[in-house]
Design a protein around this motif. Structure first.
Motif, PDB file in Angstrom:
ATOM      1  N   ILE A   1      -6.462   0.164  -3.288  1.00  0.00           N
ATOM      2  CA  ILE A   1      -7.641   0.773  -2.675  1.00  0.00           C
ATOM      3  C   ILE A   1      -8.909   0.058  -3.115  1.00  0.00           C
ATOM      4  N   ARG A   2      -9.007  -0.264  -4.403  1.00  0.00           N
ATOM      5  CA  ARG A   2     -10.213  -0.935  -4.895  1.00  0.00           C
ATOM      6  C   ARG A   2     -10.383  -2.307  -4.247  1.00  0.00           C
ATOM      7  N   ALA A   3      -9.283  -3.048  -4.135  1.00  0.00           N
ATOM      8  CA  ALA A   3      -9.374  -4.378  -3.519  1.00  0.00           C
ATOM      9  C   ALA A   3      -9.751  -4.260  -2.045  1.00  0.00           C
ATOM     10  N   PHE A   4      -9.137  -3.306  -1.339  1.00  0.00           N
ATOM     11  CA  PHE A   4      -9.469  -3.128   0.080  1.00  0.00           C
ATOM     12  C   PHE A   4     -10.926  -2.737   0.255  1.00  0.00           C
ATOM     13  N   ASP A   5     -11.417  -1.852  -0.588  1.00  0.00           N
ATOM     14  CA  ASP A   5     -12.819  -1.440  -0.483  1.00  0.00           C
ATOM     15  C   ASP A   5     -13.759  -2.636  -0.663  1.00  0.00           C
ATOM     16  N   GLN A   6     -13.393  -3.555  -1.556  1.00  0.00           N
ATOM     17  CA  GLN A   6     -14.219  -4.749  -1.758  1.00  0.00           C
ATOM     18  C   GLN A   6     -14.170  -5.656  -0.526  1.00  0.00           C
ATOM     19  N   VAL A   7     -13.003  -5.785   0.092  1.00  0.00           N
ATOM     20  CA  VAL A   7     -12.885  -6.572   1.326  1.00  0.00           C
ATOM     21  C   VAL A   7     -13.742  -5.950   2.413  1.00  0.00           C
ATOM     22  N   ARG A   8     -13.557  -4.674   2.636  1.00  0.00           N
ATOM     23  CA  ARG A   8     -14.256  -4.003   3.736  1.00  0.00           C
ATOM     24  C   ARG A   8     -15.758  -3.930   3.489  1.00  0.00           C
ATOM     25  N   GLY A   9     -16.150  -3.853   2.225  1.00  0.00           N
ATOM     26  CA  GLY A   9     -17.565  -3.823   1.921  1.00  0.00           C
ATOM     27  C   GLY A   9     -18.279  -5.118   2.289  1.00  0.00           C
ATOM     28  N   ARG A  10     -17.527  -6.203   2.389  1.00  0.00           N
ATOM     29  CA  ARG A  10     -18.098  -7.502   2.751  1.00  0.00           C
ATOM     30  C   ARG A  10     -17.924  -7.840   4.223  1.00  0.00           C
ATOM     31  N   HIS A  11     -16.896  -7.261   4.836  1.00  0.00           N
ATOM     32  CA  HIS A  11     -16.665  -7.491   6.277  1.00  0.00           C
ATOM     33  C   HIS A  11     -15.944  -6.255   6.798  1.00  0.00           C
ATOM     34  N   ARG A  12     -16.680  -5.379   7.465  1.00  0.00           N
ATOM     35  CA  ARG A  12     -16.169  -4.047   7.788  1.00  0.00           C
ATOM     36  C   ARG A  12     -14.963  -4.051   8.711  1.00  0.00           C
ATOM     37  N   SER A  13     -14.808  -5.097   9.505  1.00  0.00           N
ATOM     38  CA  SER A  13     -13.667  -5.134  10.430  1.00  0.00           C
ATOM     39  C   SER A  13     -12.691  -6.256  10.054  1.00  0.00           C
ATOM     40  N   HIS A  14     -12.564  -6.518   8.764  1.00  0.00           N
ATOM     41  CA  HIS A  14     -11.698  -7.605   8.308  1.00  0.00           C
ATOM     42  C   HIS A  14     -10.257  -7.369   8.774  1.00  0.00           C
ATOM     43  N   HIS A  15      -9.742  -8.291   9.558  1.00  0.00           N
ATOM     44  CA  HIS A  15      -8.461  -8.100  10.222  1.00  0.00           C
ATOM     45  C   HIS A  15      -7.296  -8.059   9.233  1.00  0.00           C
ATOM     46  N   HIS A  16      -7.153  -9.110   8.437  1.00  0.00           N
ATOM     47  CA  HIS A  16      -6.021  -9.187   7.516  1.00  0.00           C
ATOM     48  C   HIS A  16      -6.089  -8.077   6.479  1.00  0.00           C
ATOM     49  N   GLY A  17      -7.284  -7.761   6.007  1.00  0.00           N
ATOM     50  CA  GLY A  17      -7.426  -6.694   5.031  1.00  0.00           C
ATOM     51  C   GLY A  17      -6.922  -5.357   5.556  1.00  0.00           C
ATOM     52  N   HIS A  18      -7.264  -5.034   6.806  1.00  0.00           N
ATOM     53  CA  HIS A  18      -6.797  -3.775   7.389  1.00  0.00           C
ATOM     54  C   HIS A  18      -5.284  -3.785   7.623  1.00  0.00           C
ATOM     55  N   HIS A  19      -4.749  -4.920   8.045  1.00  0.00           N
ATOM     56  CA  HIS A  19      -3.290  -5.005   8.218  1.00  0.00           C
ATOM     57  C   HIS A  19      -2.577  -4.794   6.888  1.00  0.00           C
ATOM     58  N   LEU A  20      -3.089  -5.422   5.824  1.00  0.00           N
ATOM     59  CA  LEU A  20      -2.458  -5.281   4.509  1.00  0.00           C
ATOM     60  C   LEU A  20      -2.528  -3.841   4.018  1.00  0.00           C
ATOM     61  N   MET A  21      -3.679  -3.199   4.171  1.00  0.00           N
ATOM     62  CA  MET A  21      -3.804  -1.821   3.708  1.00  0.00           C
ATOM     63  C   MET A  21      -2.898  -0.907   4.509  1.00  0.00           C
ATOM     64  N   THR A  22      -2.723  -1.187   5.780  1.00  0.00           N
ATOM     65  CA  THR A  22      -1.790  -0.413   6.600  1.00  0.00           C
ATOM     66  C   THR A  22      -0.377  -0.518   6.052  1.00  0.00           C
ATOM     67  N   ALA A  23       0.045  -1.739   5.713  1.00  0.00           N
ATOM     68  CA  ALA A  23       1.383  -1.931   5.138  1.00  0.00           C
ATOM     69  C   ALA A  23       1.507  -1.222   3.795  1.00  0.00           C
ATOM     70  N   CYS A  24       0.468  -1.312   2.960  1.00  0.00           N
ATOM     71  CA  CYS A  24       0.499  -0.642   1.656  1.00  0.00           C
ATOM     72  C   CYS A  24       0.680   0.869   1.812  1.00  0.00           C
ATOM     73  N   LEU A  25      -0.067   1.459   2.725  1.00  0.00           N
ATOM     74  CA  LEU A  25       0.016   2.909   2.917  1.00  0.00           C
ATOM     75  C   LEU A  25       1.374   3.314   3.482  1.00  0.00           C
ATOM     76  N   ALA A  26       1.910   2.503   4.395  1.00  0.00           N
ATOM     77  CA  ALA A  26       3.225   2.814   4.963  1.00  0.00           C
ATOM     78  C   ALA A  26       4.308   2.797   3.897  1.00  0.00           C
ATOM     79  N   GLU A  27       4.109   2.017   2.866  1.00  0.00           N
ATOM     80  CA  GLU A  27       5.107   1.891   1.802  1.00  0.00           C
ATOM     81  C   GLU A  27       5.029   3.011   0.770  1.00  0.00           C
ATOM     82  N   ARG A  28       4.032   3.875   0.878  1.00  0.00           N
ATOM     83  CA  ARG A  28       3.931   4.986  -0.056  1.00  0.00           C
ATOM     84  C   ARG A  28       4.949   6.072   0.287  1.00  0.00           C
ATOM     85  N   PRO A  29       5.313   6.901  -0.685  1.00  0.00           N
ATOM     86  CA  PRO A  29       6.346   7.922  -0.446  1.00  0.00           C
ATOM     87  C   PRO A  29       6.021   8.805   0.742  1.00  0.00           C
TER      88      PRO A  29
END
Length: 321
Positions: A144-172
């Motif tokens: 979450i901290r890394a994603f927030d730093q990505v999004r804080g610099r580019h709000r629609s960062h494509h790869h960052g949002h894809h990665l966070m989506t995968a991370c969340l899907a992998e949660r229980p």
């Protein structure tokens, strides 16, 4: 007798199918080949030309960093140009992928990413690299901290949002209804809604649906054959597909110059095919051409080339490449 032309004007070339992370970025593919031979000046020129196009910069650095010898040549570049922020960013990406390959300690990669971030505070790419690292070795909070730093610099960062989506899907899995209300859906609905008009983040709900299928099929709670899973038959899939395809219909054209566009199109055609929307899938296959991507065709554990070819032939007819 002359054979009939292929359906939808599709080329019958058997050599067209590629699974290249560079996608359609030929200058990137050339620079990657040069870097593998130790000629890092091609990467320097490419990154200088990229400037602050953050999505393209992230895409290019990730692809360059995946090379087996990239860390070595990034260090050589740093020796020649100690103050180069591009060399530092390449070393950060390359060190992260060495961690993913089990060849480096996570702390070394973290240090390289933070050093690169200090040289270019506005650049989201070192934080993107930290997000890749956190997905493989970190905690939920680190992601979450890394994603927030990505999004804080580019709000629609494509790869960052894809990665966070995968991370969340992998949660229980918390929901007992097959995941219809999994937190990943809340995230992608919010992100797609916050994105500017025309943003490919409109496809994020489709990405989330595929990522959650991967996780559930790997765990054995859904069939390993996506066509037999029923995962693309429900209201959630219909809603995601409508949103993604409406974006495609409205914004297709010359303005579609996003460096990772073909990844979105592969997610979209994969879902359209599994949902049985043949006409939409045909249009997308025709647009993709040979620019296939490993994901989502490899989900959960399939040969992506065979899966892509089988789907394309089913849609475009026997004899399609």
């Amino acid at each position: 007798m002359t054979p009939p032309p292929p359906p939808f004007g599709f080329s019958r070339s058997r050599d067209d199918l590629r699974f290249d992370p560079a996608l359609d970025d030929e200058p990137l593919a050339d620079a990657r080949a040069a870097l593998a031979q130790g000629r890092w000046t091609a990467a320097r020129s490419l990154l200088a030309e990229t400037g602050d196009d953050w999505d393209r910069r992230g895409h290019r650095l990730v692809v360059l960093g995946e090379g087996g010898a990239s860390a070595t040549w990034a260090r050589e570049w740093q020796l020649a140009e100690p103050g180069s922020s591009d060399a530092a960013a390449l070393l950060a990406a390359a060190t992260v992928f060495r961690v993913v390959a089990g060849k480096e300690k996570p702390e070394r990669a973290r240090e390289a990413c933070l050093a690169a971030a200090a040289l270019t505070p506005a650049d989201p790419t070192p934080w993107l690299c930290l997000l890749i690292l956190a997905r493989h070795t970190g905690s939920d909070d680190e992601q979450i901290r890394a994603f927030d730093q990505v999004r804080g610099r580019h709000r629609s960062h494509h790869h960052g949002h894809h990665l966070m989506t995968a991370c969340l899907a992998e949660r229980p899995q918390a929901a007992a209804d097959g995941g219809a209300f999994h937190e990943v859906y809340e995230f992608v609905d919010w992100a797609a809604g916050e994105a500017p008009a025309g943003s490919p983040l409109a496809v994020l709900p489709v990405v989330a649906h595929a990522e959650l299928y991967r996780v559930q099929a790997t765990a054995g709670t859904l069939p390993a054959d996506p066509a037999a899973s029923g995962h693309w038959d429900g209201w959630r899939a219909r809603q995601a597909l409508k949103r993604g395809f409406d974006w495609w219909l409205e914004f297709d054209g010359d303005e579609h110059d996003h460096p990772r566009l073909h990844l979105d199109l592969n997610f979209l055609v994969h879902a359209q095919f599994l949902h049985g929307r043949t006409a939409e899938a045909a249009a997308l296959f025709n647009r993709i051409g040979g620019h296939a991507t490993r994901i989502p065709w490899a989900y959960p554990d399939r040969d992506p080339k065979k899966a892509f070819r089988a789907a394309r032939e089913a849609v475009l007819g026997p004899g399609s490449p």
